[in-house]
Design a protein around this motif. Structure first.
Motif, mmCIF file in Angstrom:
data_model
loop_
_atom_site.group_PDB
_atom_site.id
_atom_site.type_symbol
_atom_site.label_atom_id
_atom_site.label_comp_id
_atom_site.label_asym_id
_atom_site.label_seq_id
_atom_site.Cartn_x
_atom_site.Cartn_y
_atom_site.Cartn_z
ATOM 1 N N ALA A 119 10.152 -24.080 8.611
ATOM 2 C CA ALA A 119 11.767 -23.044 8.935
ATOM 3 C C ALA A 119 11.073 -21.474 9.139
ATOM 4 C CB ALA A 119 13.044 -22.411 8.037
ATOM 5 N N CYS A 120 12.179 -20.485 10.136
ATOM 6 C CA CYS A 120 11.344 -19.828 10.186
ATOM 7 C C CYS A 120 12.343 -18.033 9.724
ATOM 8 C CB CYS A 120 11.218 -19.123 11.639
ATOM 9 S SG CYS A 120 12.043 -19.010 13.302
ATOM 10 N N CYS A 121 11.836 -16.786 9.527
ATOM 11 C CA CYS A 121 13.193 -15.378 9.974
ATOM 12 C C CYS A 121 14.543 -15.948 8.878
ATOM 13 C CB CYS A 121 13.777 -15.795 11.693
ATOM 14 S SG CYS A 121 12.793 -15.921 12.878
ATOM 15 N N THR A 122 16.057 -15.475 8.965
ATOM 16 C CA THR A 122 16.276 -15.438 8.013
ATOM 17 C C THR A 122 16.435 -16.755 7.417
ATOM 18 O OG1 THR A 122 17.770 -15.014 9.139
ATOM 19 C CG2 THR A 122 17.392 -13.337 8.554
ATOM 20 N N THR A 123 16.345 -17.497 8.191
ATOM 21 C CA THR A 123 16.468 -19.033 7.273
ATOM 22 C C THR A 123 15.897 -19.490 6.329
ATOM 23 O OG1 THR A 123 16.957 -19.623 9.516
ATOM 24 C CG2 THR A 123 16.462 -21.898 8.016
ATOM 25 N N LEU A 124 14.722 -18.546 5.985
ATOM 26 C CA LEU A 124 13.603 -18.460 4.993
ATOM 27 C C LEU A 124 14.238 -17.953 3.601
ATOM 28 C CD1 LEU A 124 10.499 -16.914 6.293
ATOM 29 C CD2 LEU A 124 11.095 -19.090 5.311
ATOM 30 N N PHE A 125 15.633 -17.124 3.844
ATOM 31 C CA PHE A 125 16.348 -16.978 3.008
ATOM 32 C C PHE A 125 17.347 -17.597 2.093
ATOM 33 C CE2 PHE A 125 15.734 -12.641 4.170
ATOM 34 C CZ PHE A 125 14.724 -11.626 2.880
ATOM 35 N N THR A 126 18.173 -18.540 3.222
ATOM 36 C CA THR A 126 18.481 -20.119 2.486
ATOM 37 C C THR A 126 18.034 -20.931 2.378
ATOM 38 O OG1 THR A 126 19.309 -18.926 4.653
ATOM 39 C CG2 THR A 126 20.606 -21.501 3.829
ATOM 40 N N LEU A 127 16.788 -21.339 2.756
ATOM 41 C CA LEU A 127 16.121 -22.475 1.854
ATOM 42 C C LEU A 127 15.223 -21.906 1.002
ATOM 43 C CD1 LEU A 127 14.561 -23.978 5.190
ATOM 44 C CD2 LEU A 127 16.409 -24.970 4.423
ATOM 45 N N GLU A 128 14.910 -20.943 0.364
ATOM 46 C CA GLU A 128 13.685 -20.932 -0.401
ATOM 47 C C GLU A 128 14.585 -19.099 -1.248
ATOM 48 O OE1 GLU A 128 11.616 -22.043 -1.172
ATOM 49 O OE2 GLU A 128 11.514 -23.333 1.086
ATOM 50 N N ARG A 129 14.811 -20.282 -2.206
ATOM 51 C CA ARG A 129 15.854 -18.986 -2.953
ATOM 52 C C ARG A 129 15.077 -18.051 -4.154
ATOM 53 N NH1 ARG A 129 20.743 -19.498 -1.229
ATOM 54 N NH2 ARG A 129 22.158 -21.268 -1.277
ATOM 55 N N ASP A 130 13.890 -18.405 -4.217
ATOM 56 C CA ASP A 130 12.742 -17.322 -4.792
ATOM 57 C C ASP A 130 12.935 -16.428 -3.819
ATOM 58 O OD1 ASP A 130 11.326 -18.937 -3.350
ATOM 59 O OD2 ASP A 130 9.537 -17.377 -3.990
ATOM 60 N N LEU A 131 13.024 -16.400 -3.055
ATOM 61 C CA LEU A 131 12.394 -15.149 -1.772
ATOM 62 C C LEU A 131 13.075 -14.103 -1.155
ATOM 63 C CD1 LEU A 131 10.388 -14.425 0.465
ATOM 64 C CD2 LEU A 131 11.761 -14.915 2.117
ATOM 65 N N ALA A 132 14.228 -13.906 -2.527
ATOM 66 C CA ALA A 132 14.786 -12.341 -1.615
ATOM 67 C C ALA A 132 15.090 -12.108 -3.087
ATOM 68 C CB ALA A 132 16.566 -13.183 -1.981
ATOM 69 N N PRO A 133 14.755 -12.464 -4.140
ATOM 70 C CA PRO A 133 14.292 -11.549 -5.169
ATOM 71 C C PRO A 133 12.863 -11.855 -5.423
ATOM 72 C CG PRO A 133 15.840 -14.190 -6.295
ATOM 73 C CD PRO A 133 15.314 -13.511 -4.749
ATOM 74 N N ALA A 134 12.636 -12.029 -4.357
ATOM 75 C CA ALA A 134 11.034 -11.314 -4.444
ATOM 76 C C ALA A 134 10.126 -10.498 -3.860
ATOM 77 C CB ALA A 134 10.359 -12.587 -4.165
ATOM 78 N N VAL A 135 10.986 -10.472 -2.436
ATOM 79 C CA VAL A 135 11.374 -8.742 -0.990
ATOM 80 C C VAL A 135 12.367 -7.899 -2.547
ATOM 81 C CG1 VAL A 135 12.303 -8.137 0.351
ATOM 82 C CG2 VAL A 135 11.782 -10.308 0.702
ATOM 83 N N ILE A 136 12.774 -8.451 -3.209
ATOM 84 C CA ILE A 136 13.764 -7.238 -3.811
ATOM 85 C C ILE A 136 12.723 -6.759 -4.635
ATOM 86 C CG2 ILE A 136 15.489 -6.275 -5.572
ATOM 87 C CD1 ILE A 136 16.142 -6.399 -2.194
ATOM 88 N N ALA A 137 11.773 -7.535 -5.589
ATOM 89 C CA ALA A 137 10.917 -6.778 -6.386
ATOM 90 C C ALA A 137 9.644 -6.073 -6.186
ATOM 91 C CB ALA A 137 10.530 -7.938 -7.501
ATOM 92 N N TRP A 138 9.387 -7.025 -4.751
ATOM 93 C CA TRP A 138 8.651 -5.533 -3.811
ATOM 94 C C TRP A 138 8.802 -4.133 -3.341
ATOM 95 C CZ3 TRP A 138 3.812 -6.305 -2.035
ATOM 96 C CH2 TRP A 138 3.060 -5.812 -1.192
ATOM 97 N N LEU A 139 10.527 -4.632 -3.054
ATOM 98 C CA LEU A 139 10.890 -3.279 -2.627
ATOM 99 C C LEU A 139 11.072 -2.040 -4.295
ATOM 100 C CD1 LEU A 139 13.860 -4.489 -0.228
ATOM 101 C CD2 LEU A 139 11.847 -3.322 0.797
ATOM 102 N N ASP A 140 11.662 -2.929 -4.858
ATOM 103 C CA ASP A 140 11.302 -1.821 -6.443
ATOM 104 C C ASP A 140 10.211 -0.915 -6.936
ATOM 105 O OD1 ASP A 140 14.144 -2.872 -6.202
ATOM 106 O OD2 ASP A 140 14.519 -3.969 -7.745
ATOM 107 N N ARG A 141 8.977 -2.066 -5.750
ATOM 108 C CA ARG A 141 8.216 -1.964 -6.884
ATOM 109 C C ARG A 141 7.342 -0.706 -5.526
ATOM 110 N NH1 ARG A 141 2.646 -3.953 -6.252
ATOM 111 N NH2 ARG A 141 3.318 -5.573 -5.360
ATOM 112 N N THR A 142 7.193 -0.921 -4.338
ATOM 113 C CA THR A 142 7.198 -0.070 -3.657
ATOM 114 C C THR A 142 7.993 1.714 -3.634
ATOM 115 O OG1 THR A 142 7.406 -1.317 -1.881
ATOM 116 C CG2 THR A 142 5.871 -1.817 -2.643
#
Length: 245
Positions: free
Chosen positions: A220-243
């Motif tokens: 899978a690719c692109c924004t479909t990753l958010f749908t399939l991988e429930r850990d990804l959006a929280p991981a992205v937010i954690a990254w954005l919060d830190r940076t």
């Protein structure tokens, strides 16, 4: 100090068990955005949807520019928008040149790069936005553009790139990555797509700063990753919060 991680599918599975992402908010919970039009110097009208700082945002607020993949449009971020807003981010999701409601040609990469700089300038100028805490989250071509934009935008905090590519019809990313190698970057892709996986590994290897890459065990690719991988959006937010502290 460099804090870098290239996470294989097996490692991602383990980390997903340690993180508690919960269910993604329903798309219907997204607030109603404001339609935005900006005109590029060549007269092309570009269209986006602006989500103002939510009630829980910092004052001034952190903000994101969301750019979609080839064949997509601004609505592809439907699973990520509520998560970002819940985390306190304002954001603008845009139709790239030639896509959705925006005018122009879909193959005009050079103008798309200039358009992204226009959107960043517009976003930083909005009331209640901290111009020093703005980032790009891009999907495929959108993330590739983000890397290229970062080369000439020293104030851009980070780029999150989903399903990157090394070369899309002459628009390259390895040279851009070399130029921003010490800056914080987050990659995610499916290992089943050979081109995405190759680009993720190559760009990760070029990094000399704070970088994270996640490779999932499917194609899978692109924004479909958010749908399939429930850990990804929280991981992205954690990254954005830190940076974006």
């Amino acid at each position: 100090m460099r804090r870098s991680r290239l996470l294989s599918a097996a490692l991602v599975t383990l980390i997903a068990a340690a993180v508690t992402p919960g269910a993604l908010p329903a798309a219907a919970q997204s607030p109603t955005p404001e339609r935005v039009e900006i005109t590029a110097p060549d007269g092309i009208v570009l269209v986006g949807s602006y989500y103002a700082p939510p009630a829980n945002a910092d004052d001034p607020a952190r903000a994101l520019l969301l750019m979609h993949h080839s064949g997509g449009q601004k609505e592809v971020w439907i699973d990520f928008i509520p998560v970002a807003q819940e985390a306190g981010y304002a954001l603008v999701t845009v139709d790239l040149r030639g896509y959705g409601e925006s005018g122009g040609e879909t193959s005009d990469w050079q103008s798309m790069e200039a358009d992204a700089h226009l959107w960043l300038a517009w976003l930083r100028d909005q009331p209640g936005i901290d111009p020093d805490r703005v980032s790009i989250v891009g999907s495929s071509i959108g993330g590739d553009l983000g890397l290229r934009v970062m080369v000439n935008d020293e104030a851009l905090r980070t780029v999150v790139s989903l399903s990157p590519r090394l070369d899309v019809n002459g628009m390259t990313t390895a040279d851009a990555m070399e130029a921003v190698a010490a800056r914080p970057i987050f990659f995610a892709a499916g290992q089943g797509d050979a081109l995405d996986a190759e680009a993720t590994r190559t760009l990760f290897a070029l990094a000399t700063g704070d970088v994270q890459a996640r490779l999932y065990d499917h194609g899978a690719c692109c924004t479909t990753l958010f749908t399939l991988e429930r850990d990804l959006a929280p991981a992205v937010i954690a990254w954005l919060d830190r940076t974006n502290k």
